[in-house]
Design a protein around this motif. Structure first.
Motif, PDB file in Angstrom:
ATOM      1  N   ALA A  58      19.019   2.214 -74.027  1.00 27.57           N
ATOM      2  CA  ALA A  58      20.020   1.593 -73.149  1.00 27.57           C
ATOM      3  C   ALA A  58      21.033   2.640 -72.708  1.00 27.57           C
ATOM      4  CB  ALA A  58      20.722   0.450 -73.878  1.00 27.57           C
ATOM      5  N   TRP A  59      21.699   2.367 -71.586  1.00 30.33           N
ATOM      6  CA  TRP A  59      22.718   3.284 -71.103  1.00 30.33           C
ATOM      7  C   TRP A  59      23.807   2.534 -70.346  1.00 30.33           C
ATOM      8  CZ3 TRP A  59      23.240   3.977 -65.680  1.00 30.33           C
ATOM      9  CH2 TRP A  59      22.169   3.497 -64.900  1.00 30.33           C
ATOM     10  N   VAL A  60      24.991   3.160 -70.306  1.00 27.28           N
ATOM     11  CA  VAL A  60      26.121   2.611 -69.568  1.00 27.28           C
ATOM     12  C   VAL A  60      26.706   3.714 -68.693  1.00 27.28           C
ATOM     13  CG1 VAL A  60      26.716   0.827 -71.242  1.00 27.28           C
ATOM     14  CG2 VAL A  60      27.683   3.117 -71.492  1.00 27.28           C
ATOM     15  N   GLU A  61      27.343   3.309 -67.616  1.00 25.11           N
ATOM     16  CA  GLU A  61      27.904   4.254 -66.665  1.00 25.11           C
ATOM     17  C   GLU A  61      29.387   3.983 -66.490  1.00 25.11           C
ATOM     18  OE1 GLU A  61      27.482   5.228 -61.894  1.00 25.11           O
ATOM     19  OE2 GLU A  61      25.742   4.472 -62.995  1.00 25.11           O
ATOM     20  N   THR A  62      30.168   5.041 -66.393  1.00 23.77           N
ATOM     21  CA  THR A  62      31.598   4.902 -66.175  1.00 23.77           C
ATOM     22  C   THR A  62      32.049   5.965 -65.175  1.00 23.77           C
ATOM     23  OG1 THR A  62      33.787   4.892 -67.258  1.00 23.77           O
ATOM     24  CG2 THR A  62      32.169   6.429 -68.112  1.00 23.77           C
ATOM     25  N   PRO A  63      32.989   5.642 -64.281  1.00 23.79           N
ATOM     26  CA  PRO A  63      33.464   6.657 -63.327  1.00 23.79           C
ATOM     27  C   PRO A  63      34.254   7.744 -64.038  1.00 23.79           C
ATOM     28  CG  PRO A  63      34.749   4.634 -63.141  1.00 23.79           C
ATOM     29  CD  PRO A  63      33.610   4.330 -64.066  1.00 23.79           C
ATOM     30  N   MET A  64      34.172   8.940 -63.519  1.00 24.87           N
ATOM     31  CA  MET A  64      34.929  10.040 -64.090  1.00 24.87           C
ATOM     32  C   MET A  64      36.417   9.839 -63.803  1.00 24.87           C
ATOM     33  SD  MET A  64      33.087  12.195 -65.729  1.00 24.87           S
ATOM     34  CE  MET A  64      34.184  13.605 -65.753  1.00 24.87           C
ATOM     35  N   ARG A 111      14.628  15.918 -64.526  1.00 19.10           N
ATOM     36  CA  ARG A 111      14.571  14.681 -65.304  1.00 19.10           C
ATOM     37  C   ARG A 111      15.523  14.702 -66.489  1.00 19.10           C
ATOM     38  NH1 ARG A 111       8.175  14.532 -66.205  1.00 19.10           N
ATOM     39  NH2 ARG A 111       8.708  16.734 -66.581  1.00 19.10           N
ATOM     40  N   LEU A 112      16.027  15.891 -66.846  1.00 22.60           N
ATOM     41  CA  LEU A 112      16.961  15.988 -67.966  1.00 22.60           C
ATOM     42  C   LEU A 112      18.324  15.374 -67.656  1.00 22.60           C
ATOM     43  CD1 LEU A 112      16.322  19.606 -69.331  1.00 22.60           C
ATOM     44  CD2 LEU A 112      15.760  17.446 -70.451  1.00 22.60           C
ATOM     45  N   PHE A 113      18.621  15.154 -66.372  1.00 18.71           N
ATOM     46  CA  PHE A 113      19.971  14.743 -65.986  1.00 18.71           C
ATOM     47  C   PHE A 113      20.073  13.276 -65.604  1.00 18.71           C
ATOM     48  CE2 PHE A 113      19.536  19.297 -65.227  1.00 18.71           C
ATOM     49  CZ  PHE A 113      20.567  19.767 -66.031  1.00 18.71           C
ATOM     50  N   GLN A 114      19.144  12.481 -66.069  1.00 17.70           N
ATOM     51  CA  GLN A 114      19.211  11.040 -65.866  1.00 17.70           C
ATOM     52  C   GLN A 114      18.467  10.347 -67.002  1.00 17.70           C
ATOM     53  OE1 GLN A 114      17.329  10.259 -62.118  1.00 17.70           O
ATOM     54  NE2 GLN A 114      15.486  11.378 -62.613  1.00 17.70           N
ATOM     55  N   PRO A 115      18.855   9.122 -67.335  1.00 20.13           N
ATOM     56  CA  PRO A 115      18.179   8.407 -68.420  1.00 20.13           C
ATOM     57  C   PRO A 115      16.682   8.281 -68.150  1.00 20.13           C
ATOM     58  CG  PRO A 115      20.205   7.285 -67.804  1.00 20.13           C
ATOM     59  CD  PRO A 115      19.973   8.356 -66.771  1.00 20.13           C
ATOM     60  N   PRO A 116      15.857   8.386 -69.167  1.00 20.30           N
ATOM     61  CA  PRO A 116      14.403   8.298 -68.982  1.00 20.30           C
ATOM     62  C   PRO A 116      13.976   6.920 -68.485  1.00 20.30           C
ATOM     63  CG  PRO A 116      14.965   9.208 -71.144  1.00 20.30           C
ATOM     64  CD  PRO A 116      16.226   8.656 -70.565  1.00 20.30           C
ATOM     65  N   PRO A 117      12.814   6.827 -67.843  1.00 16.21           N
ATOM     66  CA  PRO A 117      12.266   5.515 -67.456  1.00 16.21           C
ATOM     67  C   PRO A 117      12.099   4.641 -68.700  1.00 16.21           C
ATOM     68  CG  PRO A 117      11.027   7.309 -66.424  1.00 16.21           C
ATOM     69  CD  PRO A 117      11.951   7.951 -67.421  1.00 16.21           C
ATOM     70  N   GLY A 118      12.372   3.378 -68.548  1.00 14.18           N
ATOM     71  CA  GLY A 118      12.259   2.473 -69.686  1.00 14.18           C
ATOM     72  C   GLY A 118      13.589   2.165 -70.341  1.00 14.18           C
ATOM     73  N   TYR A 119      14.616   2.973 -70.058  1.00 12.19           N
ATOM     74  CA  TYR A 119      15.957   2.673 -70.550  1.00 12.19           C
ATOM     75  C   TYR A 119      16.584   1.613 -69.637  1.00 12.19           C
ATOM     76  CZ  TYR A 119      16.186   6.615 -73.847  1.00 12.19           C
ATOM     77  OH  TYR A 119      15.980   7.479 -74.893  1.00 12.19           O
ATOM     78  N   THR A 120      17.359   0.711 -70.227  1.00  4.28           N
ATOM     79  CA  THR A 120      17.977  -0.380 -69.476  1.00  4.28           C
ATOM     80  C   THR A 120      19.478  -0.177 -69.365  1.00  4.28           C
ATOM     81  OG1 THR A 120      16.275  -1.887 -70.318  1.00  4.28           O
ATOM     82  CG2 THR A 120      18.233  -2.871 -69.328  1.00  4.28           C
TER      83      THR A 120
END
Length: 202
Positions: free
Chosen positions: A62-68, A156-165
């Protein structure tokens, strides 16, 4: 001692941390145990300059995003001081197999004998600073880069892998982890208090 995996490309950064490898009084074993039960003991941070920060948890997929956040006056003043630093070569040394020039860093208009900064720049890596030591207020802090692999970095190192929600917020992700902790504690016949993770000053 905080070992971190680091990748950089065109201003983007990826930081990977496993809390089980951290040696710090601010992260006692019971806190590591709680993070492990919550499946939040491993975290990857993806930094996109001036836009957003993503925190991904591999064991939760899983992952979450927040503005800088915008730079504060303190950050802007610090950046201005860094830009005005003077580098004085003091020695040539070998660091982790790399020939380096050792520099003492000073800010001419803000010299403080109690604050010392030293950097080692590797001449075989285009003068990359591979070691930095800073002494301030009687404490010494250091960063050292090891296992350096120059060259083009896999995008691909700079984004969550496929399959992460993606989760809506960090609080929802934390709640999910706490529920996982309760489930694990019930199966093991014990528990770890949330206070051990959120105690003041830690």
């Amino acid at each position: 001692s905080i070992p971190i995996g680091l990748a950089m490309s065109e201003g983007r950064m990826r930081w990977q941390l496993n809390t089980a490898q951290v040696r710090s009084a601010h992260l006692p074993p019971e806190r590591v145990a709680l993070l492990k039960q919550m499946k939040m003991d491993s975290v990857i941070l993806y930094l996109q300059p001036d836009t957003h920060l993503i925190a991904a948890f591999p064991r939760m997929k899983a992952w979450v995003e927040t503005p800088m956040p915008k730079a504060t006056n303190i950050q802007e003043n610090a950046q201005a001081k860094i830009g005005g630093m003077k580098k004085t070569p003091v020695a040539k040394e070998i660091v982790d197999g790399h020939p380096c020039i050792k520099y003492r860093l000073t800010v001419p208009e803000d010299s403080d004998p109690n604050q010392v900064a030293v950097t080692w720049e590797a001449t075989d890596l285009n003068d990359l600073p591979i070691k930095i030591m800073v002494k301030t207020d009687g404490q010494v802090y250091g960063i050292q880069l090891r296992n350096i692999r120059p060259g083009k970095t896999d995008e691909r190192l700079f984004q969550p892998p496929p399959g992460y929600t993606k989760r809506a917020s960090f609080s929802s992700l934390l709640q999910e982890g706490l529920l996982q902790n309760v489930a694990n504690s019930g199966q093991a016949g014990g528990s770890v208090s949330l206070e051990s993770l959120l105690s003041p000053g830690q």
